[in-house]
Design an enzyme around this catalytic site. Structure first.
Site, PDB file in Angstrom:
ATOM      1  N   ASP A 168       0.817  -1.216   0.000  1.00 50.98           N
ATOM      2  CA  ASP A 168       0.000   0.000   0.000  1.00 50.98           C
ATOM      3  C   ASP A 168       0.851   1.266   0.000  1.00 50.98           C
ATOM      4  O   ASP A 168       2.061   1.218   0.208  1.00 50.98           O
ATOM      5  CB  ASP A 168      -0.956   0.000   1.207  1.00 50.98           C
ATOM      6  CG  ASP A 168      -0.284  -0.470   2.508  1.00 50.98           C
ATOM      7  OD1 ASP A 168       0.951  -0.510   2.559  1.00 50.98           O
ATOM      8  OD2 ASP A 168      -1.008  -0.781   3.455  1.00 50.98           O
ATOM      9  N   ASP A 226      -7.514  -2.887  14.370  1.00 52.23           N
ATOM     10  CA  ASP A 226      -8.920  -3.115  14.018  1.00 52.23           C
ATOM     11  C   ASP A 226      -9.089  -4.302  13.055  1.00 52.23           C
ATOM     12  O   ASP A 226     -10.152  -4.498  12.488  1.00 52.23           O
ATOM     13  CB  ASP A 226      -9.540  -1.851  13.405  1.00 52.23           C
ATOM     14  CG  ASP A 226      -8.809  -1.390  12.145  1.00 52.23           C
ATOM     15  OD1 ASP A 226      -7.855  -2.085  11.703  1.00 52.23           O
ATOM     16  OD2 ASP A 226      -9.187  -0.349  11.588  1.00 52.23           O
ATOM     17  N   HIS A 253      -7.383  -4.759  10.214  1.00 52.96           N
ATOM     18  CA  HIS A 253      -7.129  -4.490   8.797  1.00 52.96           C
ATOM     19  C   HIS A 253      -5.845  -5.172   8.334  1.00 52.96           C
ATOM     20  O   HIS A 253      -4.941  -5.449   9.111  1.00 52.96           O
ATOM     21  CB  HIS A 253      -7.113  -2.982   8.482  1.00 52.96           C
ATOM     22  CG  HIS A 253      -5.922  -2.227   8.982  1.00 52.96           C
ATOM     23  ND1 HIS A 253      -6.037  -1.046   9.679  1.00 52.96           N
ATOM     24  CD2 HIS A 253      -4.595  -2.455   8.870  1.00 52.96           C
ATOM     25  CE1 HIS A 253      -4.832  -0.589   9.971  1.00 52.96           C
ATOM     26  NE2 HIS A 253      -3.934  -1.432   9.499  1.00 52.96           N
ATOM     27  N   GLU A 313      -9.711  -1.832   5.420  1.00 53.76           N
ATOM     28  CA  GLU A 313     -10.313  -1.518   6.708  1.00 53.76           C
ATOM     29  C   GLU A 313     -11.545  -2.385   6.943  1.00 53.76           C
ATOM     30  O   GLU A 313     -12.052  -3.012   6.006  1.00 53.76           O
ATOM     31  CB  GLU A 313     -10.713  -0.027   6.710  1.00 53.76           C
ATOM     32  CG  GLU A 313      -9.548   0.923   6.495  1.00 53.76           C
ATOM     33  CD  GLU A 313      -8.653   1.066   7.731  1.00 53.76           C
ATOM     34  OE1 GLU A 313      -8.525   0.084   8.500  1.00 53.76           O
ATOM     35  OE2 GLU A 313      -8.082   2.143   7.916  1.00 53.76           O
TER      36      GLU A 313
HETATM   37  C1  F6R Z   1       1.492  -1.615   6.216  1.00 59.15           C
HETATM   38  C2  F6R Z   1       0.137  -2.097   6.320  1.00 59.15           C
HETATM   39  C3  F6R Z   1      -0.647  -2.137   7.581  1.00 59.15           C
HETATM   40  C4  F6R Z   1       0.154  -2.559   8.792  1.00 59.15           C
HETATM   41  C5  F6R Z   1      -0.716  -2.520  10.044  1.00 59.15           C
HETATM   42  C6  F6R Z   1       0.077  -2.789  11.289  1.00 59.15           C
HETATM   43  O1  F6R Z   1       1.953  -1.686   4.867  1.00 59.15           O
HETATM   44  O2  F6R Z   1      -0.334  -2.450   5.325  1.00 59.15           O
HETATM   45  O3  F6R Z   1      -1.724  -3.020   7.406  1.00 59.15           O
HETATM   46  O4  F6R Z   1       0.665  -3.848   8.604  1.00 59.15           O
HETATM   47  O5  F6R Z   1      -1.319  -1.277  10.155  1.00 59.15           O
HETATM   48  O6  F6R Z   1       0.959  -1.728  11.491  1.00 59.15           O
HETATM   49  P1  F6R Z   1       2.136  -1.823  12.545  1.00 59.15           P
HETATM   50  O7  F6R Z   1       3.041  -2.896  12.063  1.00 59.15           O
HETATM   51  O8  F6R Z   1       2.815  -0.487  12.526  1.00 59.15           O
HETATM   52  O9  F6R Z   1       1.509  -2.155  13.848  1.00 59.15           O
END
Ligand code: F6R
Length: 269
Positions: A67, A136, A138, A143
């Site tokens: 992303d 959450d 995702h 989301e």
């Molecule tokens: C990052 C991504 C997000 C993260 C998720 C967890 O490319 O796609 O889905 O993997 O938000 O983030 P962290 O690792 O910072 O807790």
């Protein structure tokens, strides 16, 4: 789903690096899907160390990141391109032209998704996808209530994600509220998935992903449908799992008995 529980984040990083290394050594031209965020940093440090020590090379590897924010340029300090350059690509022997991150500055962001899917397809599909999970539930920026059949597209971030990620932006800085993200179908199409999570703040999402109902309300639960997913978590992230002892028992059984009778990459699901 294979669930591996580790006593600390270093052993988790080391095991996940073993799995990525084994993929690349078996198929040096592997296509790897990558994530940003704090979760994979230990894995990336371990891959950098192994590459610099000469045991692993990325010269023929292709990567696709999950992303990118919409509205900040690639060279912005908080872009996911910058994150990947600084935390992995600049420190290994990968050819940068083989690394793809969705273009958050495209004139028409709606055109980025289909083009990105086409690039993945032309590369032969993703062999191994590295994922983290949001508090959450995702995956990427899929989301809650994202279609479990979605492909790469523009998504609006939830307030929870905006708040979680605000730590990376200065108080008065523009913080994107839209992102381009691979879809859940894009992820489920990967041949192998490694999902990493650590810390108590991920315990509920990890529970919902592994033991909750299959639901778009927790997009990560879609991984229950995937045939080769390994979930690597620490004790804190595993703290809400009701079958935690069972997952450890499954691991012991694999080590002691099952692997003797199956191909070395066989995984119980
Ligand atoms: C990052 C991504 C997000 C993260 C998720 C967890 O490319 O796609 O889905 O993997 O938000 O983030 P962290 O690792 O910072 O807790």
């Amino acid at each position: 789903m294979e669930v591996l529980i580790f006593k600390d984040s270093q052993s988790l990083a080391s095991k996940s690096a073993d799995l990525v290394e084994s993929q690349i050594k078996t198929y040096p031209d592997s296509v790897i899907g990558l994530a940003t965020g704090s979760t994979p940093l230990g894995l990336y440090q371990e891959l950098i160390r192994r590459c610099n020590e000469g045991g692993l090379n990325f010269t023929n590897v292709k990567t696709f990141n999950l992303d990118e924010y919409v509205g900040i340029p690639a060279d912005h300090p908080q872009s996911y391109r910058t994150f990947m350059d600084e935390n992995l690509f600049n420190k290994i022997d990968i050819d940068k032209s083989n690394t793809q991150v969705p273009d958050g500055m495209a004139e028409n962001p709606l055109e980025v998704g289909p083009a990105y899917e086409k690039m993945i397809e032309e590369a032969g599909g993703i062999d191994l996808q590295v994922l983290g999970v949001g508090t959450d539930g995702h995956i990427g920026f899929n989301e809650p209530t994202s279609s479990l059949g979605s492909i790469t597209r523009v998504k609006t971030l939830t307030q929870q994600t905006i708040t979680d990620n605000s730590r990376f932006f200065e108080p008065n800085e523009f913080q994107p509220k839209l992102a381009i993200t691979m879809g859940m179908k894009t992820n489920l199409d990967a041949r192998r998935i490694l999902l990493l999570a650590h810390g108590e703040n991920k315990a509920k999402a990890v529970h919902d992903m592994i033991e909750g109902p299959l639901s778009a309300f927790c997009p990560a639960s879609a991984l229950q449908l995937h045939q080769r997913t390994t979930i690597l978590i620490d004790e804190a992230a595993a703290s809400e799992l009701s079958l935690k002892d069972y997952y450890k028992f499954v691991g012991e059984m694999q080590d002691d008995l099952v692997r003797k009778h199956r191909p070395s990459d066989w995984i119980e699901r």
